[in-house]
Structures are given as C-alpha cells and as structure tokens.
Design a protein around this motif. Structure first.
Motif, PDB file in Angstrom:
ATOM      1  N   ILE A 154      -9.500  58.197  61.035  1.00 54.26           N
ATOM      2  CA  ILE A 154      -9.380  59.572  60.555  1.00 54.26           C
ATOM      3  C   ILE A 154     -10.602  60.002  59.740  1.00 54.26           C
ATOM      4  O   ILE A 154     -10.599  61.062  59.124  1.00 54.26           O
ATOM      5  CB  ILE A 154      -8.092  59.767  59.710  1.00 54.26           C
ATOM      6  N   GLY A 155     -11.652  59.182  59.775  1.00 51.93           N
ATOM      7  CA  GLY A 155     -12.867  59.517  59.042  1.00 51.93           C
ATOM      8  C   GLY A 155     -13.391  60.913  59.332  1.00 51.93           C
ATOM      9  O   GLY A 155     -13.741  61.652  58.395  1.00 51.93           O
ATOM     10  N   PRO A 156     -13.468  61.342  60.615  1.00 48.30           N
ATOM     11  CA  PRO A 156     -13.982  62.688  60.888  1.00 48.30           C
ATOM     12  C   PRO A 156     -13.158  63.793  60.236  1.00 48.30           C
ATOM     13  O   PRO A 156     -13.689  64.878  59.958  1.00 48.30           O
ATOM     14  CB  PRO A 156     -13.909  62.776  62.417  1.00 48.30           C
ATOM     15  N   LEU A 157     -11.877  63.545  59.981  1.00 50.47           N
ATOM     16  CA  LEU A 157     -11.042  64.566  59.352  1.00 50.47           C
ATOM     17  C   LEU A 157     -11.334  64.690  57.859  1.00 50.47           C
ATOM     18  O   LEU A 157     -10.961  65.699  57.241  1.00 50.47           O
ATOM     19  CB  LEU A 157      -9.558  64.247  59.571  1.00 50.47           C
ATOM     20  N   GLU A 158     -11.973  63.691  57.290  1.00 47.27           N
ATOM     21  CA  GLU A 158     -12.312  63.761  55.868  1.00 47.27           C
ATOM     22  C   GLU A 158     -13.596  64.554  55.645  1.00 47.27           C
ATOM     23  O   GLU A 158     -13.897  64.952  54.530  1.00 47.27           O
ATOM     24  CB  GLU A 158     -12.445  62.347  55.299  1.00 47.27           C
ATOM     25  N   ASP A 159     -14.355  64.766  56.709  1.00 49.71           N
ATOM     26  CA  ASP A 159     -15.526  65.641  56.653  1.00 49.71           C
ATOM     27  C   ASP A 159     -15.043  67.082  56.536  1.00 49.71           C
ATOM     28  O   ASP A 159     -13.992  67.443  57.082  1.00 49.71           O
ATOM     29  CB  ASP A 159     -16.362  65.453  57.920  1.00 49.71           C
ATOM     30  N   ARG A 160     -15.792  67.912  55.863  1.00 51.01           N
ATOM     31  CA  ARG A 160     -15.365  69.304  55.651  1.00 51.01           C
ATOM     32  C   ARG A 160     -15.194  70.055  56.964  1.00 51.01           C
ATOM     33  O   ARG A 160     -14.475  71.051  57.024  1.00 51.01           O
ATOM     34  CB  ARG A 160     -16.370  70.040  54.766  1.00 51.01           C
ATOM     35  N   ARG A 161     -15.849  69.583  58.038  1.00 48.02           N
ATOM     36  CA  ARG A 161     -15.719  70.256  59.322  1.00 48.02           C
ATOM     37  C   ARG A 161     -14.570  69.711  60.162  1.00 48.02           C
ATOM     38  O   ARG A 161     -14.177  70.323  61.154  1.00 48.02           O
ATOM     39  CB  ARG A 161     -17.030  70.121  60.113  1.00 48.02           C
TER      40      ARG A 161
END
Length: 226
Positions: A154-161
């Motif tokens: 889920i790392g990409p979901l922690e990015d603001r985008r």
C-alpha cells in the motif's frame, strides 16, 4: 430583399464558424492521447494511445516485460465541492486466485467516475499500521487475502497522489492523481483545464512494477495454501 440576403449570409457565416470550431475540437481530441502519453509511451512495448469512448478519457495499451498493461487517463468532474481531477489508472489484467474483490481507497468522498468503490456492500476492518484515512471494501464480508500481505503493497497510497488499489479475480489496478483543474478557469468558466499535463514515465513504470510485485506475492501466497 437585402435584409433576407444579409440574414442568409450571417447564418452561413455562423454555420461556417461553428463547423470550424467543431473540426478544431475533434482534431484536438484526436491528438490529445499522443500528447498526454508522449513521454510515457517508451515504458511499454507496442504502445498504442487512443481516445476513449467518453469525453475526457484517454487510453494507452501495450506490454511491460511480456505482461499486458492498460493505462487510462480520466478527467473526473463528478466530485462535489472539489476541483476536477485527472486520474491515472494503471491496470494489470489477468486471472488471480482470489474469490472476491478487495478495494482500498484513500479518503473516499462520494461517487467517482473511475471506481465502483461505493457500490461494494462490505466495509472491512483494517488492522493497525495501515494509513489512517484508508478505507477497505469488498463484495464479501471477509477479505480475500491476509491483510498483512496486502499491507506490504500500500506504499503508493501513502503518497499524496495515491488514491486506490484494487484487487479482483480478473486483475489489479492502481489509481493515482495526475493533476487538478486550474482553479480560476474552473471557477469562472467551469472548464476542467489541466494545464498541458503529461504522464510521467517514471510514475508509470513504478506503478506497473508495484502491481507486478503484488501479483507475484498473491500467486506465491496461493501456492503456499495449496
């Protein structure tokens, strides 16, 4: 008589201007997929950009290391009290050994044009350690995968985008925000202008790599259960 002739000439002039405007608009729409994806096309083999069937939707299809990839850029104007967003949807189609859908979205805020998240009937309890604003839903009351497996991806979901990670029996999807509409133009003209945004090739390649890693983990987990 002269008034009639003048009226005919004015009508013809207006019709000509309208046709010219429509031709320019159609030409711009046909050119938009290549403009939008021009930097990211080298990421895929046999990349083919084209306009989608609905306005504001653009598609890029190809392969990445032999895997089929579908990329969609979609302008979402359904959000209430928010600026329209241009969303990048990376889809890795292909059957997966899961029996239900698992949809994880950051800060869901009503109906969107890029997701069926709100139609899924079950909201799942998320374990400690996942982002506070992440909500998980499914079409079954229990998650189809262990959450500790999913939590590693889920790392990409922690990015603001980052916005959505979707796992289904038919494939995977990652959704990220590319741009928001220009506030002034949208406020005055209600036009969703994204200022010449293009798809970042690094963003696209990272997203695909992420989905490939997730797919491999799901397949490994399934083999271990057999």
């Amino acid at each position: 008589m002269w008034q009639t002739i003048l009226g005919i000439l004015l009508a013809a002039l207006l019709a000509g201007l309208l046709v010219r405007h429509l031709l320019r608009a159609n030409a711009a729409r046909r050119a938009e997929p290549e403009r939008l994806f021009r930097d990211a096309m080298p990421v895929l083999d046999n990349a083919e950009p084209k306009a989608g069937e609905t306005a504001g939707t653009f598609l890029l299809a190809g392969t990445f290391r032999g895997h089929e990839v579908r990329v969609t850029a979609l302008a979402d104007t359904l959000a209430v009290r928010k600026l329209p967003g241009l969303w990048l949807m990376i889809t890795l189609p292909g059957p997966l050994p899961v029996t239900a859908t698992l949809d994880m979205m950051m800060r869901p805020a009503g109906v969107t044009s890029f997701s069926n998240f709100d139609l899924l009937p079950f909201t799942l309890e998320t374990p400690p350690g996942v982002p506070a604003h992440l909500v998980a839903r499914s079409d079954q009351p229990e998650p189809p995968l262990p959450f500790d497996l999913v939590a590693r991806h889920i790392g990409p979901l922690e990015d603001r985008r980052g916005k959505e990670l979707l796992i289904t029996p038919k494939g995977l999807r990652l959704v990220m925000l590319l741009a928001e509409a220009d506030r002034a133009r949208y406020g005055v003209f209600r036009q969703a202008d994204f200022g010449g945004t293009t798809v970042d090739p690094e963003l696209l390649s990272r997203g695909i790599e992420h989905l490939l890693d997730l797919r491999q983990d799901i397949l490994t987990w399934h083999d271990q259960q057999a």
